[in-house]
Write a protein that holds these residues in place. Structure first.
Motif: not given
Length: 198
Positions: A181-188
């Motif tokens: 699994s690969a994680e890519r999180h987004v913060l705005k």
């Protein structure tokens, strides 16, 4: 006089030690959103503390010579409470990611993995460090800031009052080949902070 001389010597020694510690720091200076640095967003310590909010007031002189009272209140979310020292470190880690990306993106969106954030913080992947960092990101996202006369608007040349949350965060992971699994999180970041930072 002997005691005074001893105190001066201690201060000199302390300054030298501080300088050595600073020189050993290999991190570059990073830009931060100055208004968030001035707002009391983080508790100094969290042990045996039960505050649900933090407040601060300040009086400044405006360019036209008027006295202006600034007021800030930070309210912790019901689930997570007021951010503390660990959350402050995570906030600095996020700002370092912003710095590495060349500054605050116009849309305020920062993409990252918890692994790279842990690496910036000098933490290993073991234990419950992943969960602690996720919780810190949520705790900061969950608090509400009320800032009266605290943000200067260059266009209108006036101090503005805002109520906002610092950022929203979305956690996502995808499954790649061979079951990894690969994680890519987004913060705005909130648009007020984006505008103020830039």
């Amino acid at each position: 006089m002997g005691t005074n001389g001893k105190r001066v010597a201690e201060l000199k020694h302390s300054s030298v030690e501080d300088l050595k510690l600073f020189e050993l720091e290999k991190s570059p200076v990073i830009n931060v959103e100055i208004n968030l640095e001035l707002i009391p967003l983080f508790l100094y310590k969290t042990r045996n503390r039960s505050e649900e909010s933090l407040e601060a007031t300040n009086v400044i002189s405006t360019p036209d010579g008027r006295r202006l009272e600034q007021y800030v209140k930070v309210v912790g979310g019901r689930e997570y409470g007021i951010p503390g020292p660990v959350d402050r470190d995570v906030h600095v880690g996020i700002m370092k990611l912003v710095h590495r990306a060349g500054g605050m993106p116009p849309d305020g969106v920062v993409s990252f993995s918890l692994y790279e954030l842990l690496k910036i913080l000098g933490k290993n992947r073991g234990g419950n460090n992943y969960e602690k960092v996720r919780e810190s990101l949520d705790r900061i996202a969950d608090c509400v800031i009320y800032a009266k006369n605290a943000f200067y608007d260059n266009e209108s040349e006036q101090f503005r009052t805002h109520r906002f949350t610092p950022w929203s965060v979305h956690f996502a992971s995808t499954t790649q080949g061979q079951g990894r699994s690969a994680e890519r999180h987004v913060l705005k970041f909130h648009e007020i902070l984006v505008r103020s930072y830039n």
